[in-house]
Design a protein around this motif. Structure first.
Motif, PDB file in Angstrom:
ATOM      1  N   VAL B  15       0.857  -1.192   0.000  1.00  0.00           N
ATOM      2  CA  VAL B  15       0.000   0.000   0.000  1.00  0.00           C
ATOM      3  C   VAL B  15       0.892   1.241   0.000  1.00  0.00           C
ATOM      4  CG1 VAL B  15      -1.856   1.225   1.184  1.00  0.00           C
ATOM      5  CG2 VAL B  15      -1.686  -1.280   1.364  1.00  0.00           C
ATOM      6  N   GLY B  20       9.152   4.137   0.853  1.00  0.00           N
ATOM      7  CA  GLY B  20       9.088   2.805   1.447  1.00  0.00           C
ATOM      8  C   GLY B  20       8.492   1.789   0.491  1.00  0.00           C
ATOM      9  N   LEU B  38      -0.402  -0.895  -4.745  1.00  0.00           N
ATOM     10  CA  LEU B  38      -1.643  -0.118  -4.757  1.00  0.00           C
ATOM     11  C   LEU B  38      -1.345   1.315  -4.369  1.00  0.00           C
ATOM     12  CD1 LEU B  38      -3.211  -3.026  -2.911  1.00  0.00           C
ATOM     13  CD2 LEU B  38      -4.216  -2.207  -5.062  1.00  0.00           C
ATOM     14  N   LYS B  87       0.188  12.620  -3.114  1.00  0.00           N
ATOM     15  CA  LYS B  87      -0.705  11.519  -3.465  1.00  0.00           C
ATOM     16  C   LYS B  87      -0.533  11.308  -4.959  1.00  0.00           C
ATOM     17  CE  LYS B  87      -5.616  10.354  -3.235  1.00  0.00           C
ATOM     18  NZ  LYS B  87      -6.921  10.928  -2.845  1.00  0.00           N
ATOM     19  N   THR B  88       0.396  10.459  -5.309  1.00  0.00           N
ATOM     20  CA  THR B  88       0.722  10.250  -6.715  1.00  0.00           C
ATOM     21  C   THR B  88       1.665   9.051  -6.776  1.00  0.00           C
ATOM     22  OG1 THR B  88       1.627  11.348  -8.687  1.00  0.00           O
ATOM     23  CG2 THR B  88       2.708  11.855  -6.606  1.00  0.00           C
ATOM     24  N   TRP B  96      10.311  15.604  -3.002  1.00  0.00           N
ATOM     25  CA  TRP B  96      11.193  15.840  -1.857  1.00  0.00           C
ATOM     26  C   TRP B  96      12.429  16.591  -2.343  1.00  0.00           C
ATOM     27  CZ3 TRP B  96      15.290  12.011  -0.007  1.00  0.00           C
ATOM     28  CH2 TRP B  96      15.857  11.323  -1.071  1.00  0.00           C
ATOM     29  N   CYS B  99      17.921  15.588   0.901  1.00  0.00           N
ATOM     30  CA  CYS B  99      18.932  15.559   1.967  1.00  0.00           C
ATOM     31  C   CYS B  99      18.908  14.187   2.636  1.00  0.00           C
ATOM     32  CB  CYS B  99      18.629  16.589   3.045  1.00  0.00           C
ATOM     33  SG  CYS B  99      18.403  18.239   2.399  1.00  0.00           S
ATOM     34  N   ASN B 269       2.821   6.437   4.431  1.00  0.00           N
ATOM     35  CA  ASN B 269       3.348   7.590   5.175  1.00  0.00           C
ATOM     36  C   ASN B 269       2.662   7.596   6.544  1.00  0.00           C
ATOM     37  OD1 ASN B 269       4.519  10.073   5.987  1.00  0.00           O
ATOM     38  ND2 ASN B 269       4.686  10.695   3.846  1.00  0.00           N
ATOM     39  N   THR B 453       6.712  17.706   6.724  1.00  0.00           N
ATOM     40  CA  THR B 453       7.199  16.964   5.569  1.00  0.00           C
ATOM     41  C   THR B 453       7.759  15.620   6.027  1.00  0.00           C
ATOM     42  OG1 THR B 453       9.308  18.129   5.781  1.00  0.00           O
ATOM     43  CG2 THR B 453       7.715  19.043   4.249  1.00  0.00           C
ATOM     44  N   ASN B 497      16.860  13.755   8.302  1.00  0.00           N
ATOM     45  CA  ASN B 497      15.748  13.582   7.379  1.00  0.00           C
ATOM     46  C   ASN B 497      15.538  12.068   7.199  1.00  0.00           C
ATOM     47  OD1 ASN B 497      17.832  15.607   6.813  1.00  0.00           O
ATOM     48  ND2 ASN B 497      16.264  16.594   5.581  1.00  0.00           N
ATOM     49  N   PRO B 498      14.301  11.627   7.091  1.00  0.00           N
ATOM     50  CA  PRO B 498      14.045  10.189   7.263  1.00  0.00           C
ATOM     51  C   PRO B 498      14.249   9.280   6.061  1.00  0.00           C
ATOM     52  CG  PRO B 498      11.984  11.394   7.020  1.00  0.00           C
ATOM     53  CD  PRO B 498      13.067  12.419   7.080  1.00  0.00           C
ATOM     54  N   THR B 499      14.313   9.836   4.848  1.00  0.00           N
ATOM     55  CA  THR B 499      14.110   8.971   3.682  1.00  0.00           C
ATOM     56  C   THR B 499      15.214   7.938   3.479  1.00  0.00           C
ATOM     57  OG1 THR B 499      12.841  10.751   2.723  1.00  0.00           O
ATOM     58  CG2 THR B 499      13.514   8.997   1.233  1.00  0.00           C
TER      59      THR B 499
HETATM   60  C1  LIG Z   1       8.686  19.363   0.387  1.00  0.00           C
HETATM   61  C2  LIG Z   1       9.306  18.117   0.945  1.00  0.00           C
HETATM   62  C3  LIG Z   1      10.682  17.983   1.007  1.00  0.00           C
HETATM   63  C4  LIG Z   1      11.266  16.840   1.530  1.00  0.00           C
HETATM   64  N1  LIG Z   1      12.626  16.735   1.563  1.00  0.00           N
HETATM   65  C5  LIG Z   1      13.203  15.656   2.114  1.00  0.00           C
HETATM   66  C6  LIG Z   1      14.616  15.549   2.202  1.00  0.00           C
HETATM   67  O1  LIG Z   1      15.344  16.422   1.748  1.00  0.00           O
HETATM   68  N2  LIG Z   1      15.137  14.441   2.781  1.00  0.00           N
HETATM   69  C7  LIG Z   1      14.343  13.445   3.293  1.00  0.00           C
HETATM   70  O2  LIG Z   1      14.870  12.463   3.809  1.00  0.00           O
HETATM   71  N3  LIG Z   1      13.007  13.526   3.207  1.00  0.00           N
HETATM   72  C8  LIG Z   1      12.424  14.606   2.643  1.00  0.00           C
HETATM   73  N4  LIG Z   1      11.059  14.685   2.586  1.00  0.00           N
HETATM   74  C9  LIG Z   1      10.272  13.589   3.150  1.00  0.00           C
HETATM   75  C10 LIG Z   1      10.131  12.410   2.188  1.00  0.00           C
HETATM   76  O3  LIG Z   1       9.415  12.811   1.064  1.00  0.00           O
HETATM   77  C11 LIG Z   1       9.418  11.292   2.915  1.00  0.00           C
HETATM   78  O4  LIG Z   1      10.194  10.921   4.036  1.00  0.00           O
HETATM   79  C12 LIG Z   1       9.220  10.027   2.106  1.00  0.00           C
HETATM   80  O5  LIG Z   1       8.707  10.258   0.832  1.00  0.00           O
HETATM   81  C13 LIG Z   1       8.290   9.125   2.889  1.00  0.00           C
HETATM   82  O6  LIG Z   1       8.160   7.900   2.251  1.00  0.00           O
HETATM   83  P1  LIG Z   1       6.884   6.993   2.521  1.00  0.00           P
HETATM   84  O7  LIG Z   1       7.039   5.794   1.683  1.00  0.00           O
HETATM   85  O8  LIG Z   1       6.701   6.833   3.957  1.00  0.00           O
HETATM   86  O9  LIG Z   1       5.631   7.853   2.084  1.00  0.00           O
HETATM   87  P2  LIG Z   1       5.325   8.669   0.764  1.00  0.00           P
HETATM   88  O10 LIG Z   1       6.538   8.848  -0.043  1.00  0.00           O
HETATM   89  O11 LIG Z   1       4.565   9.848   1.177  1.00  0.00           O
HETATM   90  O12 LIG Z   1       4.380   7.682  -0.028  1.00  0.00           O
HETATM   91  C14 LIG Z   1       3.151   7.265   0.502  1.00  0.00           C
HETATM   92  C15 LIG Z   1       2.230   6.920  -0.648  1.00  0.00           C
HETATM   93  O13 LIG Z   1       1.180   6.126  -0.144  1.00  0.00           O
HETATM   94  C16 LIG Z   1      -0.011   6.503  -0.777  1.00  0.00           C
HETATM   95  N5  LIG Z   1      -1.097   6.092   0.105  1.00  0.00           N
HETATM   96  C17 LIG Z   1      -1.356   6.534   1.356  1.00  0.00           C
HETATM   97  N6  LIG Z   1      -2.439   5.912   1.861  1.00  0.00           N
HETATM   98  C18 LIG Z   1      -2.874   5.066   0.906  1.00  0.00           C
HETATM   99  C19 LIG Z   1      -3.955   4.143   0.840  1.00  0.00           C
HETATM  100  N7  LIG Z   1      -4.788   3.989   1.867  1.00  0.00           N
HETATM  101  N8  LIG Z   1      -4.108   3.427  -0.299  1.00  0.00           N
HETATM  102  C20 LIG Z   1      -3.252   3.565  -1.341  1.00  0.00           C
HETATM  103  N9  LIG Z   1      -2.209   4.432  -1.324  1.00  0.00           N
HETATM  104  C21 LIG Z   1      -2.024   5.169  -0.208  1.00  0.00           C
HETATM  105  C22 LIG Z   1       0.119   7.998  -0.949  1.00  0.00           C
HETATM  106  O14 LIG Z   1      -0.726   8.463  -1.970  1.00  0.00           O
HETATM  107  C23 LIG Z   1       1.596   8.145  -1.284  1.00  0.00           C
HETATM  108  O15 LIG Z   1       1.810   8.121  -2.666  1.00  0.00           O
HETATM  109  C24 LIG Z   1      10.451  15.808   2.034  1.00  0.00           C
HETATM  110  C25 LIG Z   1       9.065  15.926   1.956  1.00  0.00           C
HETATM  111  C26 LIG Z   1       8.488  17.064   1.420  1.00  0.00           C
HETATM  112  C27 LIG Z   1       7.012  17.173   1.370  1.00  0.00           C
END
Ligand SMILES: Cc1cc2nc3c(=O)[nH]c(=O)nc-3n(C[C@H](O)[C@H](O)[C@H](O)COP(=O)(O)OP(=O)(O)OC[C@H]3O[C@@H](n4cnc5c(N)ncnc54)[C@H](O)[C@@H]3O)c2cc1C
Lengths: 145, 552
Positions: B15, B20, B38, B87-88, B96, B99, B269, B453, B497-499
């Motif tokens: 999901v 991640g 998904l 959301k994409t 992002w 960093c 997320n 973020t 930063n967490p990524t």
């Molecule tokens: C402006 C900005 C700058 C950033 N800069 C940095 C940086 O420099 N360094 C860094 O480490 N991090 C940075 N981040 C943070 C980084 O983007 C996130 O840490 C990372 O993308 C999180 O990964 P994730 O897989 O947890 O979630 P996301 O990448 O947010 O992906 C989650 C996905 O799940 C989908 N989703 C959620 N719920 C559902 C559901 N119920 N069903 C189906 N799909 C769903 C969402 O649509 C989304 O596409 C930044 C964020 C922002 C907004």
């Protein structure tokens, strides 16, 4: 309420201008704020009423648009936090600054990818400070590893 | 690209397709697993991205209804936008910055180092830096971080010149243009940055790492990935034994579907992940799925966050170039003599005029505000990112008074700053202002926290089942075929930063899933097929259970 009265439009423009005063900007820049508020008011009784009431309050005793600059500021401080004030402020801070005309006036160049970014157009042209190191000083080491 | 049947018993259903989920999908398909990915959002491609802050925001941001409570300022300034995420397809890696510092050793041991703080629900991670280091290396190579793997540092842009001279001015020693996820030179089939200044709007030339055009197409190239955009998962389903059987989602046509799955991994997320598990409560899981500890949704962290902007009497043009390519480590160590535990980084930051107006001083107006905006060309900026304290009461809960477009309770995000967070923010603001004053700033501006973020901690890892939601591999303590694959699983937030850590943990989790499936140690849920058309292609004889694993 379908359309704002010309008085409401004029007053809202003056209010937006007094809230976010940029002397160099033409009224045109603030008209965008009024247009957006008009879109939101269209078919929304509550917003229409907010505008009507808010302006009535600002016009008492002297019409806001006839006030001098510092009097306008005093009038705004009096209604700060009210619904009409909040509506105009929240709309203005987005609409005013989301406009290429304003970007230009403030020196922001806007979209760049179609021009090849800034890699050959000044991303590093600052010359009033020395060029600093870009790598970690190897003699101090990182807190990582 | 395969289309697996809805009743396929072997697929791993993931999901969310961000850092991640996208990484996990690639790693698992590479290892031979069938994956259904998904994603609630659409499949936008880089040519659709726009160099325009508000238009891009409307195109990419997660704008489903959310509510807030608590004393944090965001609840007042942006009551329905506690977090700024995407959301994409590609999730928030689409916009992002890049960093990517690693965590430090002590940041995995907060109950040891930050002991005795009132209201802090500290816990040591069940893993140490040594456990994750090999995966940091693989993550850095995958992402292509500057300053690692023979990749050069990014050059100094204008904003960095001010930042680094200021760092020297106040005596900082450890600074550079960052471990940054943008190509300074062409790599991995992607070009070098053109320093366009638009990161938070999507990288049109793909020079910034995003799962959208790295992990996901690579997973597709294995022939094992079934990517389903426009698919919003509303429930993880379980059987009478408490095992996951699959997910129920609303597809791109608005129809409800059930996808059976061998394993479910959630990476939505750290707000949507606990929300989905809370919304998946059932007879065996009255308080939400995998929540016997009561920790699901709790310990929500969003990082210190604050900014300093400074106005000079000469031009800077900070918006030209990579917006966050600058990093100072000197304040990152844990040094309680400063009046708080944990540490923070100073990182470069620039915003365009539209976002500067929205975020510089939310609610601000008048000449004080407009005179700062008129200083835009002469402005430099930095971001302050540090560890915030895990608190049980900072949490994501279901708001049953408000339903989303699918009739599901929306998430409420409750947050109060801990006194440690406030002390650190004050210190960090002062440090940022001093930095700029040392190079002649005529005015400095303290900017309060933005919508988050970084979202962390709502399904935390723990050694013992009673202390957290998942184990050291992100596997739910209560539901062995359910995984959490995003920063929800972080036990604590660290300053970084967490990524990078999300990606490293996803690589590690994929390896674990592969090993455990091969060893037969992850039980399967038993779904009773409801008689609907299972859809999709007929299963391929070579893809039956037992033969799907370990192809690479
Ligand atoms: C402006 C900005 C700058 C950033 N800069 C940095 C940086 O420099 N360094 C860094 O480490 N991090 C940075 N981040 C943070 C980084 O983007 C996130 O840490 C990372 O993308 C999180 O990964 P994730 O897989 O947890 O979630 P996301 O990448 O947010 O992906 C989650 C996905 O799940 C989908 N989703 C959620 N719920 C559902 C559901 N119920 N069903 C189906 N799909 C769903 C969402 O649509 C989304 O596409 C930044 C964020 C922002 C907004």
């Amino acid at each position: 309420m379908s359309e704002l009265s010309s008085h409401a439009r004029e007053t809202t423009l003056r209010v937006a201008r007094a809230m976010y005063p940029h002397d160099a900007l033409p009224d045109e820049a603030y008209e965008k704020v009024v247009r957006q508020i008009e879109v939101e008011a269209r078919g929304n009784e509550a917003i229409g009423a907010t505008i009507e009431q808010g302006i009535a309050e600002l016009d008492d005793p002297t019409p806001f648009k006839d006030l001098a600059g510092d009097e306008q500021l005093a009038a705004l401080l009096r209604v700060e936090g009210g619904d009409y004030f909040n509506l105009v402020r929240a709309t203005a801070v987005v609409e005013l600054y989301d406009n290429p005309l304003v970007w230009k006036a403030l020196g922001y160049e806007g979209p760049s990818v179609h021009l090849g970014g800034y890699v050959t157009r000044g991303f590093d042209d600052l010359d009033w400070l020395p060029d600093p190191p870009i790598e970690l000083d190897p003699t101090v080491g990182s807190h990582h590893r | 690209m395969p289309r697996y049947r809805y009743d396929d018993e072997d697929v791993v259903a993931i999901v969310g397709s961000g850092a991640g989920g996208g990484t996990l999908a690639h790693e698992l398909t590479k290892a031979g697993h069938k994956v259904v990915l998904l994603e609630a959002g659409h499949h936008h491609t880089p040519d659709e991205f726009v160099n325009d802050e508000w238009r891009s925001f409307k195109q990419l941001a997660w704008l489903d209804r959310r509510t807030t409570s608590g004393s944090f300022r965001v609840a007042k300034d942006f009551p329905n936008l506690p977090a700024w995420i995407c959301k994409t397809v590609g999730g928030t890696t689409v916009h992002w910055a890049g960093c990517c510092p690693r965590f430090m050793e002590h940041e995995f041991k907060t109950s040891t180092y930050y002991d005795g703080m009132d209201g802090v629900n500290a816990l040591d991670w069940p893993i140490s830096l040594a456990d994750i280091e090999p995966y940091y290396e693989r993550a850095e190579a995958k992402i292509g971080l500057t300053g690692t793997n023979g990749i050069p540092q990014l050059p100094a842009n204008n904003n960095y010149k001010v930042f680094a001279n200021g760092a020297q001015g106040v005596g900082y020693k450890r600074f550079h243009t960052g471990r940054y996820a943008v190509n300074p030179v062409p790599r991995d089939g992607r070009p070098a940055t053109i320093q366009d200044g638009f990161a938070f709007q999507g990288s049109k030339n793909r020079s910034r790492w995003s799962t959208l055009y790295t992990e996901i197409p690579k997973a597709q190239a294995t022939g094992k990935l079934d990517l389903r955009p426009g698919s919003h998962v509303i429930r993880v389903e379980t059987d009478g034994q408490g095992l996951a059987t699959g997910v129920t989602y609303i597809d791109a046509d608005g129809l409800e579907q059930f996808q059976r799955a061998r394993i479910v991994a959630v990476a939505g997320n750290a707000i949507e992940t606990p929300r989905l598990l809370l919304n998946s409560a059932g007879n065996l899981f009255p308080d939400g799925l995998a929540n016997s500890s009561g920790q699901l949704g709790r310990n929500y962290m969003r990082h210190l966050t604050a900014s300093v902007y400074a106005i000079f009497d000469k031009p800077v043009h900070m918006y030209r170039g990579e917006p966050m390519a600058g990093h100072i480590e000197d304040e990152a160590p844990n040094d309680p003599s400063r009046g708080f535990v944990g540490g923070y980084y100073l990182q470069l930051l620039s915003l365009g005029v539209p976002f500067m107006a929205a975020f510089m001083d939310p609610g601000g107006w008048g000449r004080e505000f407009t005179s700062a905006m008129e200083g835009y060309t002469n402005m430099a900026g930095l971001w302050l990112v540090g560890e915030d304290m895990p608190q049980q009461t900072n949490r994501v809960t279901l708001n049953h008074d408000e339903l989303d477009q699918f009739g599901q309770p929306v998430p409420n995000v409750h947050f109060d700053d801990h006194p440690n967070d406030l002390a650190m923010r004050e210190h960090a603001w002062q440090a940022g202002q001093a930095l700029y004053e040392s190079v002649g700033a005529v005015r400095t501006i303290r900017t309060p926290p933005y919508p988050a973020t970084h979202n962390i901690g709502t399904a935390r890892m723990s050694e013992r089942a009673q202390d957290g939601v998942v184990n050291a591999f992100g596997q739910a303590h209560d539901v062995p075929n359910l995984f959490v694959s995003d920063a929800s699983q972080f036990t604590t937030g660290a300053a970084a930063n967490p990524t990078l850590t999300i990606v490293a943990l996803a690589i590690r989790q994929a390896e674990y899933i592969t090993d455990q499936l091969r060893a037969g140690s992850i039980p399967s849920g038993h779904a009773v097929w409801d008689g609907r058309d299972p859809g999709g292609a007929a299963p391929d004889a070579t893809e039956l259970p037992g033969q799907t694993v370990g192809a690479s």
